[in-house]
Design a protein around this motif. Sequence first.
Motif, mmCIF file in Angstrom:
data_model
loop_
_atom_site.group_PDB
_atom_site.id
_atom_site.type_symbol
_atom_site.label_atom_id
_atom_site.label_comp_id
_atom_site.label_asym_id
_atom_site.label_seq_id
_atom_site.Cartn_x
_atom_site.Cartn_y
_atom_site.Cartn_z
ATOM 1 N N SER A 44 12.917 -11.709 3.545
ATOM 2 C CA SER A 44 11.831 -11.521 4.518
ATOM 3 C C SER A 44 12.340 -10.940 5.839
ATOM 4 N N PHE A 45 13.520 -11.367 6.293
ATOM 5 C CA PHE A 45 14.060 -10.787 7.521
ATOM 6 C C PHE A 45 14.457 -9.332 7.299
ATOM 7 N N LEU A 46 15.029 -9.030 6.144
ATOM 8 C CA LEU A 46 15.373 -7.640 5.826
ATOM 9 C C LEU A 46 14.110 -6.775 5.829
ATOM 10 N N HIS A 47 13.040 -7.314 5.287
ATOM 11 C CA HIS A 47 11.760 -6.583 5.295
ATOM 12 C C HIS A 47 11.305 -6.322 6.736
ATOM 13 N N TRP A 48 11.403 -7.336 7.583
ATOM 14 C CA TRP A 48 11.013 -7.177 8.985
ATOM 15 C C TRP A 48 11.866 -6.099 9.650
ATOM 16 N N LEU A 49 13.176 -6.113 9.396
ATOM 17 C CA LEU A 49 14.049 -5.083 9.969
ATOM 18 C C LEU A 49 13.602 -3.691 9.541
#
Length: 120
Positions: A58-63
């Motif tokens: 999910s953090f990778l997606h946000w990035l």
Amino acid sequence: MSHFDYYRYQAEARGVRSLDDVRQCASEKAHLYEQLVRAWLPADARQPIAELACGHGSFLHWLKAKNFSNVTGVDSSAEQVALAKQVGAGVEQDDVNRWLARQPKNHFAALVAIDLVEHL
């Protein structure tokens, strides 16, 4: 229960089973990422960033949604890595310490470990 069993349990309990679920999770956490992490990230979105223990991504997606283009993740869970790869980031299944030892010195502009310490 092994830590891999816990990862499976955690993913099921949180209902994260698909790319849509990962996107939803990223959306729900976006305000936290923006407030707590954004200031620590490089101003140049082309600089390499790695998330240690990236989980479902999910953090990778946000990035990626914030136009960071050189994003990498590492996690020890095959199920979590399979989900994280769907966000379009480079993701590897490995032990974080082993993975870090193989990386070139000073390569990453930022190393992020949002969900790592409790697994050590």
